[in-house]
Design an enzyme around this catalytic site. Structure first.
Site, PDB file in Angstrom:
ATOM      1  N   CYS A   1     -49.399   9.648  24.931  1.00 54.99           N
ATOM      2  CA  CYS A   1     -49.700   8.691  25.823  1.00 54.99           C
ATOM      3  C   CYS A   1     -51.133   8.122  25.353  1.00 54.99           C
ATOM      4  O   CYS A   1     -51.182   8.104  23.963  1.00 54.99           O
ATOM      5  CB  CYS A   1     -50.174   9.445  27.219  1.00 54.99           C
ATOM      6  SG  CYS A   1     -50.228   8.264  28.652  1.00 54.99           S
TER       7      CYS A   1
ATOM      8  N   ASP B   1     -54.609  14.629  33.028  1.00 55.47           N
ATOM      9  CA  ASP B   1     -55.059  14.296  34.257  1.00 55.47           C
ATOM     10  C   ASP B   1     -55.655  14.971  35.087  1.00 55.47           C
ATOM     11  O   ASP B   1     -56.543  14.498  36.021  1.00 55.47           O
ATOM     12  CB  ASP B   1     -53.626  13.528  34.643  1.00 55.47           C
ATOM     13  CG  ASP B   1     -53.303  12.295  33.925  1.00 55.47           C
ATOM     14  OD1 ASP B   1     -52.596  12.404  33.139  1.00 55.47           O
ATOM     15  OD2 ASP B   1     -53.657  11.269  34.553  1.00 55.47           O
TER      16      ASP B   1
ATOM     17  N   ARG C   1     -55.153   2.126  34.548  1.00 55.14           N
ATOM     18  CA  ARG C   1     -54.420   3.588  34.163  1.00 55.14           C
ATOM     19  C   ARG C   1     -55.219   4.487  33.307  1.00 55.14           C
ATOM     20  O   ARG C   1     -56.161   3.984  32.887  1.00 55.14           O
ATOM     21  CB  ARG C   1     -52.936   3.246  33.783  1.00 55.14           C
ATOM     22  CG  ARG C   1     -52.881   2.394  32.691  1.00 55.14           C
ATOM     23  CD  ARG C   1     -51.617   2.796  31.617  1.00 55.14           C
ATOM     24  NE  ARG C   1     -52.170   4.183  31.143  1.00 55.14           N
ATOM     25  CZ  ARG C   1     -52.830   4.422  30.116  1.00 55.14           C
ATOM     26  NH1 ARG C   1     -53.728   3.486  29.742  1.00 55.14           N
ATOM     27  NH2 ARG C   1     -53.121   5.555  29.691  1.00 55.14           N
ATOM     28  N   GLY C   2     -54.913   5.814  33.245  1.00 55.72           N
ATOM     29  CA  GLY C   2     -55.696   6.625  32.724  1.00 55.72           C
ATOM     30  C   GLY C   2     -56.636   7.420  33.510  1.00 55.72           C
ATOM     31  O   GLY C   2     -57.321   6.455  34.531  1.00 55.72           O
ATOM     32  N   ALA C   3     -56.663   8.702  33.415  1.00 52.93           N
ATOM     33  CA  ALA C   3     -57.693   9.417  34.518  1.00 52.93           C
ATOM     34  C   ALA C   3     -58.868   8.876  34.570  1.00 52.93           C
ATOM     35  O   ALA C   3     -59.629   8.586  35.733  1.00 52.93           O
ATOM     36  CB  ALA C   3     -57.459  10.788  34.480  1.00 52.93           C
ATOM     37  N   ALA C   4     -59.824   8.675  33.466  1.00 52.03           N
ATOM     38  CA  ALA C   4     -61.334   8.348  33.487  1.00 52.03           C
ATOM     39  C   ALA C   4     -61.299   6.961  33.643  1.00 52.03           C
ATOM     40  O   ALA C   4     -62.265   6.738  34.549  1.00 52.03           O
ATOM     41  CB  ALA C   4     -61.641   8.500  31.947  1.00 52.03           C
TER      42      ALA C   4
ATOM     43  N   ASN D   1     -50.720  16.531  32.267  1.00 51.08           N
ATOM     44  CA  ASN D   1     -50.782  15.408  31.449  1.00 51.08           C
ATOM     45  C   ASN D   1     -49.412  14.558  31.337  1.00 51.08           C
ATOM     46  O   ASN D   1     -48.450  15.439  32.177  1.00 51.08           O
ATOM     47  CB  ASN D   1     -51.464  15.716  29.994  1.00 51.08           C
ATOM     48  CG  ASN D   1     -51.850  14.441  29.377  1.00 51.08           C
ATOM     49  OD1 ASN D   1     -52.432  13.478  29.788  1.00 51.08           O
ATOM     50  ND2 ASN D   1     -51.359  14.278  28.112  1.00 51.08           N
ATOM     51  N   LYS D   2     -49.380  13.525  31.000  1.00 47.10           N
ATOM     52  CA  LYS D   2     -48.356  12.613  30.604  1.00 47.10           C
ATOM     53  C   LYS D   2     -46.966  13.552  30.404  1.00 47.10           C
ATOM     54  O   LYS D   2     -46.967  14.503  29.627  1.00 47.10           O
ATOM     55  CB  LYS D   2     -48.612  11.526  29.672  1.00 47.10           C
ATOM     56  CG  LYS D   2     -47.273  10.744  29.493  1.00 47.10           C
ATOM     57  CD  LYS D   2     -46.795  10.072  30.770  1.00 47.10           C
ATOM     58  CE  LYS D   2     -48.054   9.230  31.391  1.00 47.10           C
ATOM     59  NZ  LYS D   2     -47.568   8.687  32.948  1.00 47.10           N
TER      60      LYS D   2
ATOM     61  N   LYS E   1     -61.719  16.342  35.000  1.00 46.41           N
ATOM     62  CA  LYS E   1     -60.224  16.410  34.987  1.00 46.41           C
ATOM     63  C   LYS E   1     -60.206  17.812  35.820  1.00 46.41           C
ATOM     64  O   LYS E   1     -58.885  18.176  36.024  1.00 46.41           O
ATOM     65  CB  LYS E   1     -59.826  16.481  33.801  1.00 46.41           C
ATOM     66  CG  LYS E   1     -60.262  15.126  32.818  1.00 46.41           C
ATOM     67  CD  LYS E   1     -59.833  13.905  33.374  1.00 46.41           C
ATOM     68  CE  LYS E   1     -60.021  12.668  32.941  1.00 46.41           C
ATOM     69  NZ  LYS E   1     -59.694  12.662  31.120  1.00 46.41           N
TER      70      LYS E   1
ATOM     71  N   ARG F   1     -52.392   7.049  43.717  1.00 47.13           N
ATOM     72  CA  ARG F   1     -51.787   7.719  42.607  1.00 47.13           C
ATOM     73  C   ARG F   1     -52.094   9.402  42.951  1.00 47.13           C
ATOM     74  O   ARG F   1     -53.129   9.306  42.803  1.00 47.13           O
ATOM     75  CB  ARG F   1     -51.742   7.379  41.119  1.00 47.13           C
ATOM     76  CG  ARG F   1     -51.238   6.161  40.926  1.00 47.13           C
ATOM     77  CD  ARG F   1     -51.203   5.751  39.290  1.00 47.13           C
ATOM     78  NE  ARG F   1     -50.186   6.548  38.549  1.00 47.13           N
ATOM     79  CZ  ARG F   1     -50.525   6.616  37.184  1.00 47.13           C
ATOM     80  NH1 ARG F   1     -51.520   6.035  36.391  1.00 47.13           N
ATOM     81  NH2 ARG F   1     -49.454   7.262  36.563  1.00 47.13           N
TER      82      ARG F   1
HETATM   83  C1  RUB Z   1     -52.404   8.578  31.448  1.00 47.79           C
HETATM   84  C2  RUB Z   1     -52.268  10.012  30.794  1.00 47.79           C
HETATM   85  C3  RUB Z   1     -53.614  10.302  30.049  1.00 47.79           C
HETATM   86  C4  RUB Z   1     -54.688  11.091  31.028  1.00 47.79           C
HETATM   87  C5  RUB Z   1     -56.100  11.092  30.155  1.00 47.79           C
HETATM   88  O1  RUB Z   1     -51.225   8.628  32.183  1.00 47.79           O
HETATM   89  O2  RUB Z   1     -51.522  10.810  31.028  1.00 47.79           O
HETATM   90  O3  RUB Z   1     -53.254  11.200  28.784  1.00 47.79           O
HETATM   91  O4  RUB Z   1     -54.790  10.102  32.081  1.00 47.79           O
HETATM   92  O5  RUB Z   1     -56.716   9.793  29.898  1.00 47.79           O
HETATM   93  P1  RUB Z   1     -50.743   7.148  32.887  1.00 47.79           P
HETATM   94  P2  RUB Z   1     -57.959   9.488  29.883  1.00 47.79           P
HETATM   95  O6  RUB Z   1     -50.572   6.170  31.866  1.00 47.79           O
HETATM   96  O7  RUB Z   1     -49.772   7.272  33.799  1.00 47.79           O
HETATM   97  O8  RUB Z   1     -52.150   6.864  33.883  1.00 47.79           O
HETATM   98  O9  RUB Z   1     -58.555  10.544  28.887  1.00 47.79           O
HETATM   99  O10 RUB Z   1     -58.303   8.082  29.337  1.00 47.79           O
HETATM  100  O11 RUB Z   1     -58.863   9.889  31.073  1.00 47.79           O
END
Ligand code: RUB
Length: 318
Positions: free
Chosen positions: A132, A201, A22-25, A211-212, A237, A67
């Site tokens: 988040c 995201d 999880r997390g966009a990156a 974002n979250k 993003k 997703r």
């Molecule tokens: C994760 C979320 C993060 C972004 C950025 O949501 O909202 O703030 O994805 O993360 P979830 P990053 O837990 O539902 O995936 O900076 O690591 O890309």
């Protein structure tokens, strides 16, 4: 018949859908890695270049469908499948493998570069409030700590899935002083914060930040308190479809994340909604920090046009 799909693609897609990944990156990187495995396997299984390309597109669609909100996922597919070229299966495979490794390098470099930009906004002794878990946001704190700055953090737990716990533990590993609070305590603790620091995201052409869920309320409260809101987001993003009037789909997740079955049955006939993300309007965002420097949200459209042109192709279709 459909070309075979790699187990790596299946398991990566399952893990993204279940939020194991999880997390966009992180999602973008995992999708690119799965496509590399798929390319290696498809190269041995495909009799013709057309068959190879079909297998790759099918894998891309499987990953795309997991997703809907983080645009880093389609942008990863765009970057890697968009560079697929060659007259035979081996050349096609090599083009995908080269694209994946270039993509992953860029991810690493982008996060380091934006971390240094974000760190310049943080002063020695500052406290950030997080929501988040964002690797881009953490990169800013990490760079600030490397610059020798003493940083503290107020970490929102981030219901329903408590990604704040991941943030808290990673900040601790950086040596940052962490205070964990429930989401509803955010406004009270904004008095102790010098910055709100969140990831994204997706970022829309108007500078709206997806974002979250809860980010927009936090931003409104922070503005009311005079606390600047900084969004750390590498350019994958940026959501190119928003250049042509499309909106960003907000993922709705299972109600079981919010309430257990027994409690729900006790309460009676109610509706439970569980949106995973929200949109923070650009007027509540002070700076978007990217690997190309920091931008006011209103200027992000220029960067988006530069990077994506006017339209976004979808090489996983067709
Ligand atoms: C994760 C979320 C993060 C972004 C950025 O949501 O909202 O703030 O994805 O993360 P979830 P990053 O837990 O539902 O995936 O900076 O690591 O890309």
């Amino acid at each position: 018949s459909d070309p075979p799909r790699s187990d790596a693609v299946e398991s990566t897609a399952d893990d993204i859908a279940s939020m194991e990944i999880r997390g966009a990156a992180t999602i973008a990187r995992a999708a690119a890695d799965a496509l590399a495995t798929q390319a290696r396997e498809a190269a041995t299984e495909s009799a013709t270049p057309a068959e190879f390309e079909r297998a790759m597109r099918r894998a891309g669609r499987r990953l795309y469908d997991t997703r809907p909100t983080a645009v880093s996922l389609p942008n990863a597919l765009r970057y890697t499948l968009g560079r697929m070229e060659g007259d035979d299966v081996e050349a096609l495979r090599d083009s995908v493998l080269a694209a994946v490794s270039a993509f992953v390098d860029r991810l690493d470099r982008a996060q380091n570069d934006l971390g240094r930009v974000g760190a310049n906004r943080l002063r020695d002794g500052d406290t950030v409030m997080t929501h988040c878990h964002s690797t881009d946001a953490l990169a800013c704190v990490e760079a600030a700590v490397e610059q020798g700055k003493d940083i503290s953090a107020i970490v929102k737990e981030t219901r329903p899935r408590n990604q704040g716990h991941i943030t808290a533990s990673q900040l601790r590993e950086l040596g940052v002083d962490v205070t964990l609070v429930v989401d509803s305590a955010a406004r009270r603790y904004l008095d102790d914060a010098d910055h709100v620091l969140v990831g994204a995201d997706s970022i829309a052409a108007d500078g709206g930040v997806v974002n979250k869920i809860g980010t927009s309320g936090l931003a409104v409260n922070a503005r009311e308190r005079g606390v600047p809101i900084m969004v750390a987001a590498q350019t994958i993003k940026l959501h190119p479809d928003t250049l042509t009037g499309h909106t960003v789909e907000i993922e709705m997740r299972d109600e079981a994340e919010v309430i257990d079955e027994a409690s729900r049955a006790d309460i009676g006939d109610i509706t439970v909604e569980n949106p995973a993300f929200d949109v923070t309007p650009p007027r509540y965002v002070d700076a978007i920090v990217t690997e190309s420097g920091q931008f006011p949200p209103e200027s992000i459209v220029t960067l988006m046009r530069e990077l994506f042109g006017e339209s976004a192709d979808r090489p996983w279709e067709g």
